[in-house]
Structures are given as structure tokens and as C-alpha cells.
Design a protein around this motif. Sequence first.
Motif, mmCIF file in Angstrom:
data_model
loop_
_atom_site.group_PDB
_atom_site.id
_atom_site.type_symbol
_atom_site.label_atom_id
_atom_site.label_comp_id
_atom_site.label_asym_id
_atom_site.label_seq_id
_atom_site.Cartn_x
_atom_site.Cartn_y
_atom_site.Cartn_z
ATOM 1 N N UNK A 72 0.771 -1.229 0.000
ATOM 2 C CA UNK A 72 0.000 0.000 0.000
ATOM 3 C C UNK A 72 0.804 1.282 0.000
ATOM 4 N N UNK A 73 2.105 1.206 -0.174
ATOM 5 C CA UNK A 73 2.937 2.414 -0.219
ATOM 6 C C UNK A 73 3.166 2.740 -1.692
ATOM 7 N N UNK A 74 2.649 3.865 -2.126
ATOM 8 C CA UNK A 74 2.691 4.225 -3.544
ATOM 9 C C UNK A 74 3.911 5.048 -3.932
ATOM 10 N N UNK A 75 4.617 5.603 -2.997
ATOM 11 C CA UNK A 75 5.786 6.411 -3.348
ATOM 12 C C UNK A 75 6.987 5.500 -3.617
ATOM 13 N N UNK A 76 7.971 6.053 -4.293
ATOM 14 C CA UNK A 76 9.166 5.292 -4.645
ATOM 15 C C UNK A 76 10.235 5.516 -3.578
ATOM 16 N N UNK A 77 10.007 4.971 -2.392
ATOM 17 C CA UNK A 77 10.948 5.118 -1.290
ATOM 18 C C UNK A 77 12.158 4.226 -1.511
ATOM 19 N N UNK A 78 13.293 4.688 -1.073
ATOM 20 C CA UNK A 78 14.514 3.894 -1.160
ATOM 21 C C UNK A 78 14.844 3.422 0.260
ATOM 22 N N UNK A 79 14.159 2.383 0.707
ATOM 23 C CA UNK A 79 14.321 1.891 2.074
ATOM 24 C C UNK A 79 15.433 0.863 2.143
#
Length: 166
Positions: A72-79
Motif C-alpha cells: 500500500x505504499x505508492x511512493x518510490x521510497x529507497x528503504x
Amino acid sequence: MTLTPLLEALERLDEAHIQMLDLAVTKKQAIKENKVEELIKILNKESKLSKLIEQLEEERAQAAYIFLQGVGIRSNLNLNLNELSRLVFDLKDKQKLLDIQKRLSGTLQELKEANMLNQQLLQQALSYIEFSIESMSYYSETEATYHHPAGKTVGVQRSGLFDSRA
């Protein structure tokens, strides 16, 4: 929301880095034994493996992005993997992710240490070569050319490496 593609990408990344570590060990031996041809072959293999690692890193990033979309996370996070593991609620998957993270981290640390050692060995070899060249080129150009013995003065000092009178 499957974690399998990400785990597989991480496994392949670890395998590629283990291959790179094996090459680093072989490179160390080639440096010690001054095998330039072998060193060149190793560097070519490392170059190809680096390109593969870049591709695998892209696959890992894509798999992580797909996983994030699945939760459900739509952003392009660099985790990083620790942050990503907080989003995994299945205990088995979370443990698998943490295990591969630990293995990959250990492999990368070993590779870093091996590369630092090889860099030091190369630096020592270059310093030795530089010292050898400087010591061999110590003589002035006039000392390296022929002069008729009658033209020499009596009080000339020798600055050579060897004293032939000893």
C-alpha cells in the motif's frame, strides 16, 4: 504482496558478491607473485561481475518497489532492508529477509576488507617500483657517459652503488 522476488534478488546479489570476494583473494595472490597477466584477467572478470551486480541491484530495487506497492505504499521510497523488514508481517518472510541481509552485509564487509588489503599491496608495490627507479636513476648523465681516462681528475669521488675497490 509477495516477498519472494526481493529475496531471490538479494540471494543473487550475495552470490555475485561472493564471486567478487573470490576474485579479490585470487587478485591478492597475483599481486604478491607479481603476475601481471593474471591480474589483467582478474580485472576483466571483475569488470564483468560489476556490471552483473549493477543489473542485480536494479532488479532488487524493482522488487522492493513492487513489494512496497503491494503493502500500500505508492511512493518510490529507497528503504534499506531493516526499514523494509518492518513492513513484513509474516514472521518467516521477515526472518528470511533479515537472514539474507545479515549474510549480504557480512559478504560486503569481507569484500571491503579484501579490497583495502589489495589496495595497500598495490600501493606498496608501486612505492617499491618508484624507489627502484629513483635509485637507478641516481647517477647524473655525465657519470653515465664515457670519458677518456686521461681527461679525469685525480680527486673524483664515486657515488655509485658498489665500490669496486672493496
